[in-house]
Motif scaffolding. Structure first.
Motif, mmCIF file in Angstrom:
data_model
loop_
_atom_site.group_PDB
_atom_site.id
_atom_site.type_symbol
_atom_site.label_atom_id
_atom_site.label_comp_id
_atom_site.label_asym_id
_atom_site.label_seq_id
_atom_site.Cartn_x
_atom_site.Cartn_y
_atom_site.Cartn_z
ATOM 1 N N ILE A 176 23.382 41.833 35.893
ATOM 2 C CA ILE A 176 24.249 42.894 36.412
ATOM 3 C C ILE A 176 24.144 42.891 37.930
ATOM 4 C CG2 ILE A 176 24.693 45.380 36.492
ATOM 5 C CD1 ILE A 176 23.522 45.574 33.670
ATOM 6 N N TYR A 177 25.281 42.814 38.593
ATOM 7 C CA TYR A 177 25.329 42.820 40.052
ATOM 8 C C TYR A 177 25.922 44.152 40.515
ATOM 9 C CZ TYR A 177 24.498 37.885 39.396
ATOM 10 O OH TYR A 177 23.950 36.691 39.006
ATOM 11 N N GLU A 178 25.148 44.884 41.314
ATOM 12 C CA GLU A 178 25.574 46.203 41.776
ATOM 13 C C GLU A 178 25.680 46.187 43.297
ATOM 14 O OE1 GLU A 178 26.718 49.187 40.670
ATOM 15 O OE2 GLU A 178 26.792 49.559 42.808
ATOM 16 N N ALA A 179 26.833 46.636 43.808
ATOM 17 C CA ALA A 179 27.072 46.606 45.247
ATOM 18 C C ALA A 179 26.250 47.664 45.986
ATOM 19 C CB ALA A 179 28.565 46.806 45.533
ATOM 20 N N ALA A 180 26.011 48.809 45.335
ATOM 21 C CA ALA A 180 25.279 49.886 46.002
ATOM 22 C C ALA A 180 23.816 49.489 46.193
ATOM 23 C CB ALA A 180 25.370 51.172 45.178
ATOM 24 N N ALA A 238 25.677 66.291 39.450
ATOM 25 C CA ALA A 238 26.878 66.781 38.788
ATOM 26 C C ALA A 238 26.716 66.695 37.276
ATOM 27 C CB ALA A 238 28.085 65.954 39.224
ATOM 28 N N GLY A 239 27.390 67.579 36.556
ATOM 29 C CA GLY A 239 27.414 67.499 35.112
ATOM 30 C C GLY A 239 28.275 66.324 34.682
ATOM 31 N N LEU A 240 28.042 65.840 33.487
ATOM 32 C CA LEU A 240 28.796 64.693 32.981
ATOM 33 C C LEU A 240 29.369 65.040 31.618
ATOM 34 C CD1 LEU A 240 29.617 61.685 33.246
ATOM 35 C CD2 LEU A 240 27.472 61.119 32.071
ATOM 36 N N TRP A 241 30.684 64.946 31.526
ATOM 37 C CA TRP A 241 31.361 65.156 30.252
ATOM 38 C C TRP A 241 31.656 63.801 29.648
ATOM 39 C CZ3 TRP A 241 36.095 63.484 28.533
ATOM 40 C CH2 TRP A 241 36.555 64.053 27.336
ATOM 41 N N MET A 242 31.313 63.621 28.390
ATOM 42 C CA MET A 242 31.566 62.336 27.734
ATOM 43 C C MET A 242 32.533 62.539 26.578
ATOM 44 S SD MET A 242 29.708 59.975 29.258
ATOM 45 C CE MET A 242 29.616 58.669 28.056
ATOM 46 N N ASN A 297 29.830 42.632 36.963
ATOM 47 C CA ASN A 297 29.957 43.198 38.301
ATOM 48 C C ASN A 297 30.071 44.714 38.196
ATOM 49 O OD1 ASN A 297 29.793 40.840 39.773
ATOM 50 N ND2 ASN A 297 31.993 40.488 39.759
ATOM 51 N N GLY A 298 29.038 45.414 38.676
ATOM 52 C CA GLY A 298 29.040 46.864 38.669
ATOM 53 C C GLY A 298 28.015 47.419 37.699
ATOM 54 N N GLY A 299 27.121 48.243 38.224
ATOM 55 C CA GLY A 299 26.077 48.853 37.399
ATOM 56 C C GLY A 299 26.374 50.297 37.075
ATOM 57 N N GLY A 300 27.654 50.620 36.878
ATOM 58 C CA GLY A 300 28.025 51.952 36.391
ATOM 59 C C GLY A 300 27.784 52.016 34.891
ATOM 60 N N ILE A 301 28.247 53.092 34.282
ATOM 61 C CA ILE A 301 27.998 53.255 32.850
ATOM 62 C C ILE A 301 28.662 52.140 32.038
ATOM 63 C CG2 ILE A 301 29.964 54.802 32.424
ATOM 64 C CD1 ILE A 301 28.040 56.393 30.555
ATOM 65 N N GLY A 302 29.807 51.658 32.531
ATOM 66 C CA GLY A 302 30.492 50.561 31.831
ATOM 67 C C GLY A 302 29.702 49.262 31.895
ATOM 68 N N GLY A 303 29.240 48.916 33.095
ATOM 69 C CA GLY A 303 28.468 47.687 33.251
ATOM 70 C C GLY A 303 27.129 47.748 32.533
HETATM 71 C C1 LIG Z 1 32.981 63.549 40.925
HETATM 72 C C2 LIG Z 1 33.259 62.769 39.662
HETATM 73 C C3 LIG Z 1 32.961 63.335 38.423
HETATM 74 C C4 LIG Z 1 33.208 62.630 37.255
HETATM 75 N N1 LIG Z 1 32.895 63.211 36.061
HETATM 76 C C5 LIG Z 1 33.119 62.540 34.913
HETATM 77 C C6 LIG Z 1 32.752 63.091 33.660
HETATM 78 O O1 LIG Z 1 32.212 64.181 33.569
HETATM 79 N N2 LIG Z 1 33.022 62.362 32.540
HETATM 80 C C7 LIG Z 1 33.618 61.120 32.587
HETATM 81 O O2 LIG Z 1 33.820 60.525 31.522
HETATM 82 N N3 LIG Z 1 33.985 60.585 33.762
HETATM 83 C C8 LIG Z 1 33.743 61.247 34.921
HETATM 84 N N4 LIG Z 1 34.093 60.713 36.119
HETATM 85 C C9 LIG Z 1 34.680 59.411 36.102
HETATM 86 C C10 LIG Z 1 33.531 58.465 35.973
HETATM 87 O O3 LIG Z 1 33.000 58.223 37.260
HETATM 88 C C11 LIG Z 1 34.017 57.223 35.333
HETATM 89 O O4 LIG Z 1 34.599 57.502 34.083
HETATM 90 C C12 LIG Z 1 32.877 56.278 35.077
HETATM 91 O O5 LIG Z 1 31.914 56.313 36.088
HETATM 92 C C13 LIG Z 1 33.456 54.904 35.001
HETATM 93 O O6 LIG Z 1 32.357 54.045 34.781
HETATM 94 P P1 LIG Z 1 32.458 52.590 35.254
HETATM 95 O O7 LIG Z 1 31.160 51.932 34.900
HETATM 96 O O8 LIG Z 1 33.699 51.959 34.730
HETATM 97 O O9 LIG Z 1 32.656 52.653 36.833
HETATM 98 P P2 LIG Z 1 31.694 53.235 37.961
HETATM 99 O O10 LIG Z 1 30.799 54.315 37.458
HETATM 100 O O11 LIG Z 1 32.598 53.523 39.102
HETATM 101 O O12 LIG Z 1 30.757 52.004 38.299
HETATM 102 C C14 LIG Z 1 31.240 50.879 38.983
HETATM 103 C C15 LIG Z 1 30.080 50.298 39.758
HETATM 104 O O13 LIG Z 1 30.480 49.038 40.257
HETATM 105 C C16 LIG Z 1 29.975 48.922 41.581
HETATM 106 N N5 LIG Z 1 30.819 47.921 42.217
HETATM 107 C C17 LIG Z 1 32.087 48.064 42.633
HETATM 108 N N6 LIG Z 1 32.545 46.903 43.120
HETATM 109 C C18 LIG Z 1 31.551 46.006 42.984
HETATM 110 C C19 LIG Z 1 31.413 44.629 43.295
HETATM 111 N N7 LIG Z 1 32.433 43.909 43.848
HETATM 112 N N8 LIG Z 1 30.233 43.996 43.023
HETATM 113 C C20 LIG Z 1 29.212 44.693 42.468
HETATM 114 N N9 LIG Z 1 29.283 46.017 42.138
HETATM 115 C C21 LIG Z 1 30.440 46.655 42.411
HETATM 116 C C22 LIG Z 1 30.064 50.304 42.165
HETATM 117 O O14 LIG Z 1 29.156 50.467 43.220
HETATM 118 C C23 LIG Z 1 29.675 51.161 40.957
HETATM 119 O O15 LIG Z 1 28.294 51.433 40.893
HETATM 120 C C24 LIG Z 1 33.825 61.370 37.307
HETATM 121 C C25 LIG Z 1 34.122 60.805 38.554
HETATM 122 C C26 LIG Z 1 33.847 61.479 39.706
HETATM 123 C C27 LIG Z 1 34.183 60.870 41.045
#
Ligand SMILES: Cc1cc2nc3c(=O)[nH]c(=O)nc-3n(C[C@H](O)[C@H](O)[C@H](O)COP(=O)(O)OP(=O)(O)OC[C@H]3O[C@@H](n4cnc5c(N)ncnc54)[C@H](O)[C@@H]3O)c2cc1C
Length: 63
Positions: free
Chosen positions: A28-32, A40-44, A6-12
């Motif tokens: 992978i199921y993405e809500a968006a 935006a720039g991305l720091w890893m 659940n979620g197509g962010g970098i973790g998913g």
């Molecule tokens: C402005 C901003 C700048 C950032 N800059 C950095 C950076 O430079 N470096 C860094 O390490 N981190 C940064 N972060 C934090 C970064 O966003 C997180 O570290 C990272 O995105 C986490 O990844 P994730 O996959 O866990 O979650 P997310 O990227 O939040 O992905 C979660 C995904 O799950 C989806 N989702 C949520 N609920 C559901 C559901 N029920 N069903 C299906 N899909 C769902 C969401 O739509 C989303 O696409 C920043 C955050 C913000 C807001």
């Protein structure tokens, strides 16, 4: 066995790559409705880069 991510962010997405490398079935199921650039720039963190390097996708992050 099929995995649901659940979620197509970098973790998913990274989880999907990890499962694919192990030959496992997943979806992978993405809500968006769409995924857009935010301009935006991305720091890893180095440990996160180590994981992406292990998965063979770290070069994609630099693009
Ligand atoms: C402005 C901003 C700048 C950032 N800059 C950095 C950076 O430079 N470096 C860094 O390490 N981190 C940064 N972060 C934090 C970064 O966003 C997180 O570290 C990272 O995105 C986490 O990844 P994730 O996959 O866990 O979650 P997310 O990227 O939040 O992905 C979660 C995904 O799950 C989806 N989702 C949520 N609920 C559901 C559901 N029920 N069903 C299906 N899909 C769902 C969401 O739509 C989303 O696409 C920043 C955050 C913000 C807001």
């Amino acid at each position: 066995m099929r995995f649901a991510i659940n979620g197509g962010g970098i973790g998913g997405l990274a989880m999907g790559v990890a499962l694919a490398l192990k030959g496992m079935d997943y979806a992978i199921y993405e809500a968006a409705e769409d995924i857009r650039q935010v301009g935006a720039g991305l720091w890893m963190a180095s440990n996160a880069l180590n994981v992406l390097e292990h998965l063979g996708i770290v070069e994609d992050i630099y693009q």
